[in-house]
Scaffold this motif. Structure first.
Motif, short mmCIF file in Angstrom:
data_model
loop_
_atom_site.label_atom_id
_atom_site.label_comp_id
_atom_site.label_asym_id
_atom_site.label_seq_id
_atom_site.Cartn_x
_atom_site.Cartn_y
_atom_site.Cartn_z
N GLU A 48 0.52 -1.40 0.14
CA GLU A 48 0.08 -0.05 -0.15
C GLU A 48 0.86 1.12 0.03
N LEU A 50 1.71 3.36 2.03
CA LEU A 50 1.64 3.57 3.40
C LEU A 50 2.91 3.55 4.13
N GLY A 93 -5.86 -1.46 0.55
CA GLY A 93 -5.92 -0.92 1.67
C GLY A 93 -6.76 0.49 1.49
N CYS A 94 -6.79 1.07 2.84
CA CYS A 94 -7.68 2.33 2.90
C CYS A 94 -7.19 3.26 1.59
N TRP A 119 -2.77 7.95 5.90
CA TRP A 119 -1.61 7.43 6.44
C TRP A 119 -0.52 8.70 6.64
N ASN A 195 -12.52 -1.41 -0.99
CA ASN A 195 -11.81 -1.85 0.24
C ASN A 195 -12.25 -1.42 1.44
N GLU A 196 -12.52 -2.48 2.41
CA GLU A 196 -13.36 -1.98 3.50
C GLU A 196 -14.41 -1.21 3.67
N HIS A 261 -10.72 -9.46 5.64
CA HIS A 261 -9.60 -9.12 6.57
C HIS A 261 -9.68 -9.33 8.18
N GLU A 319 -6.22 -9.31 3.41
CA GLU A 319 -5.32 -8.81 4.47
C GLU A 319 -5.58 -9.57 5.77
N LEU A 335 3.25 2.59 10.43
CA LEU A 335 3.06 0.97 10.81
C LEU A 335 4.26 0.24 10.52
N ALA A 367 -0.19 -8.75 4.86
CA ALA A 367 0.08 -7.22 4.83
C ALA A 367 1.28 -7.07 5.75
N LEU A 373 3.76 -3.38 8.80
CA LEU A 373 3.02 -4.55 9.56
C LEU A 373 4.16 -5.76 9.31
#
Ligand code: AHR
Length: 515
Positions: A48, A50, A93-94, A119, A195-196, A261, A319, A335, A367, A373
Motif C-alpha cells: 500500500e 503507506l 488498503g484504505c 496514513w 476496500n473495507e 480482513h 489482508e 506502521l 499485509a 506490518l
C-alpha cells in the motif's frame, strides 16, 4: 483427476520433555468430490501507499546505492522472485479509496502532489503510479491485483482505468497508455471493487455496498483477452451479516472473490503490544488469536455455501497478519514493526489453515511485503533484511498449485496459564512430480514433540526437510544480525521401512519432503 483410494494413516506419538502425549494424524488422497489444488494465490502479498512500503521500500531515490531498475529496488525484487510471490495487491488498503489513478500516469514531473490523508498526512507525489506498479509486478513475475476506488471515485473513473489498462484498440485512453510507454495492454485481471467499504472505504452498510458493487461492477468491462476477476469488499473479521448480505445480493458469477480482513492483535487497537519485547503471555495470546482464522473461515464459508454450494466464489483473505505497536522512534502512522520468530509461527500456522481450506480460500495477501506490518522485507537505506516471516514463505512455496492432501491431526495441547491451544498444526500437498510435502508447526516454546508415523502406503523411501527456529521466540533478524533466524537443513526425520519418525524442536516450522 483420478481419485487415489490410498489412505495413509499416520499414528503419531508426541513425546515432550515432560510427558508423553498421544497424537494421531492421517493424510489421505482426496476423493473425486474434494480433489483440488492449493492455489498459489494463497501466497499473495499486499503493498500500500503507506509509510515506507512503496516510497523508500520498493521505490527509492535515484541516488540510493542499490541495484535498481529506474527507481525500483532490485534486491527486494530478487528476494520476492526467489519465493515466487504470485500476486501483489495495490494501491491499498484504505489508500485505494482516496486514490485517483490519473494522478499517477504520464511524465512524473507533471503529476500532482496530493496528501495521503489516511496514513500520516504526508505528501503523495504520485511518482509511483500505474506504470511503475505494473513494471514492479513484471520484474517480480507476479500478477497485479489492483484495488479500485469506490469510496471517492466514480464508476466512470473505474471504467476509464480499466480501459487504459486493458484495451488493445484505438481509443484515446489506449493511445495515452502507448504514449506513456506501454503500447500493449497490461491485461490486469484481479480487480478489487473497493476496500473495507464497511469502514475506511466509505462506512457503508452491507445493503448499500452491494448496490454500489453491482453498479461499479457493471462498468468493469472484460476487454478482449482479459477476463476480470472481481473481488468484492468483504467482512471485517467476524461480521457474518456482511457476508450473508453480499452472498444474497451479488450473484456468484459476478464475483471471483469476497474478501476477508483479519489481523492478529495481542491487545486492542489502542495497545497492540510490542513486536520485540514480550513474554510467554503475549506469545501465547498472539498464537491463540491467529488461530481464530480457522473459525472465521469455517463460519464465513458455511454462509457462502448456502448461496454458492459449488464454491465458485473465493474467500479471499486479502489482508492478514500480526499488527503490533510501531517500532519506538518511528512515525506511528507508518506502521513499521519488527518481525520475530513468533510472527513466523503465526504465518506458518495461518498458511496451514489456508491450505486446509483451499477449496474455498483461493487467494490471500499478507499485509504488507516491505516495511509495514508483518513484512517479508525490512529496509534501512541500502540495507535489506529478510524477516523470519519471509523464510516461512520460502519454506511453503512447495505447496503452491500442488494437490491438496487432507490431513487430520489430533495434537497435544500447549498449555499456558490454564489456557490451551493445539501445540502442533500441519498441512500437506503433493506436487506435480509426486513429491509429498508436509509442513508441521510446533507452537510449544518449551517442548520438543516427537512424531512417529507409518507412511508405508505412500511408497516413499526418502525424507528430507528444512527447519526454521531460533533460541527464543523473540529472536529477530536485524540490520546488525540479519541471519539470526534462518532456514537450516533438518536432520531429525528418519524414514525406514515405511515408518517416519520426526522430532520437532520447540517453537519451530519444519517442512518435510517425501520422495
Ligand atoms: O494494512 C493496513 C490497513 O488495514 C489497510 O489500509 C486497511 O485496509 C486495513 O484496515
Amino acid at each position: 483427476m483420478q481419485p487415489n483410494k490410498t489412505l495413509l494413516t499416520l499414528a503419531l506419538a508426541a513425546t515432550t520433555t515432560l510427558a508423553n502425549a498421544q497424537v494421531s494424524l492421517s493424510v489421505k488422497e482426496p476423493d473425486s468430490t474434494t480433489t483440488h489444488s492449493v492455489s498459489r494465490f494463497i501466497y499473495g502479498q499486499f503493498a500500500e501507499h503507506l509509510g515506507r512500503c512503496i516510497y523508500d521500500g520498493f521505490w527509492v531515490s535515484d541516488s540510493m546505492n542499490v541495484p535498481k531498475k529506474g527507481r525500483i529496488r532490485l534486491d527486494a525484487v530478487e528476494a520476492l522472485k526467489r519465493i515466487k510471490i504470485p500476486d501483489l495487491r495495490w494501491p491499498g488498503g484504505c489508500f485505494a479509496d482516496q486514490y485517483h489513478w490519473s494522478d499517477g500516469i504520464g511524465p512524473r514531473s507533471e503529476r500532482p502532489t496530493r496528501v495521503n490523508t489516511t496514513w500520516g498526512m504526508v505528501p503523495e507525489d504520485n511518482s509511483f503510479g500505474t506504470a511503475e506498479f505494473l513494471e514492479l509486478c513484471s520484474l517480480i513475475g507476479c500478477e497485479p491485483y489492483v484495488a479500485g476506488n469506490v469510496g471517492t471515485g466514480t464508476p466512470q473513473e473505474m471504467e476509464n482505468w480499466l480501459e487504459y489498462l486493458n484495451y488493445n484498440g484505438n481509443s484515446t485512453l489506449a493511445k495515452e497508455r502507448a504514449k506513456n510507454g506501454h503500447p500493449a495492454p497490461y491485461n490486469v485481471s484481479f480487480w478489487g471493487v473497493g476496500n473495507e467499504s464497511w469502514g475506511c472505504g466509505g462506512n457503508m452498510t452491507p445493503e448499500y455496498y452491494t448496490d454500489q458493487f453491482k453498479k461499479y461492477a457493471e462498468f468493469c468491462k472484460d476487454y478482449p483477452g482479459t477476463r476480470l476477476k472481481k473481488i468484492a469488499s468483504g467482512p471485517n473479521a467476524d461480521d457474518y451479516n456482511w457476508t450473508e448480505v453480499c452472498m444474497k445480493n451479488i450473484p456468484y458469477w459476478d464475483m471471483y472473490g469476497l474478501s476477508l480482513h483479519y489481523y492478529t492483535l495481542v491487545g486492542d487497537w489502542s495497545h497492540k503490544g510490542s513486536a520485540t519485547s514480550f513474554g510467554e503471555k503475549e506469545y501465547f495470546t498472539a498464537l491463540k488469536k491467529c488461530m481464530f482464522m480457522d473459525t472465521l473461515i469455517r463460519k464465513h464459508s458455511a454462509i457462502m455455501d448456502k448461496y454458492d454450494p459449488q464454491r465458485h466464489v473465493s474467500l479471499s483473505v486479502d489482508e492478514w497478519g500480526i499488527w503490533t505497536d510501531a517500532e519506538p522512534g518511528t512515525n506511528p502512522a507508518f506502521l513499521y514493526q519488527q518481525n520475530s520468530l513468533r510472527d513466523a509461527l503465526i504465518a506458518a500456522t495461518t498458511l496451514n489453515i489456508f491450505n486446509n481450506h483451499s477449496d474455498r480460500v483461493r487467494m490471500a495477501n499478507l499485509a504488507q511485503t516491505v516495511n509495514v506490518l508483518q513484512s517479508l522485507i525490512l529496509t534501512k537505506g541500502p540495507q535489506m533484511v529478510l524477516t523470519p516471516t519471509y523464510h516461512v514463505f520460502d519454506l511453503y512455496q512447495v505447496h503452491q498449485d500442488a494437490k491438496w492432501l487432507p490431513i487430520t491431526l489430533q495434537s497435544p495441547d500447549y498449555v499456558y496459564d490454564g489456557d490451551n491451544i493445539p501445540a502442533v498444526n500441519a498441512s500437506a500437498s503433493e506436487d506435480k512430480q509426486g513429491a509429498v510435502h508436509i509442513s508441521l508447526v510446533n507452537l510449544d516454546p518449551n517442548k520438543k514433540i516427537t512424531v512417529s508415523a507409518s507412511v508405508a502406503s505412500l511408497n516413499k523411501t526418502q525424507v528430507s526437510g528444512r527447519v526454521l527456529t531460533s533460541g527464543h521466540f523473540t529472536d529477530i533478524n536485524s540490520f546488525d544480525q540479519p541471519n539470526k533466524v534462518k532456514i537450516e537443513a533438518f536432520h531429525d526425520a528418519q524414514l525406514q521401512s515405511g515408518n517416519l519418525q520426526v522430532t520437532l524442536p520447540p517453537a519451530s516450522v519444519v517442512v518435510l519432503e517425501l520422495k
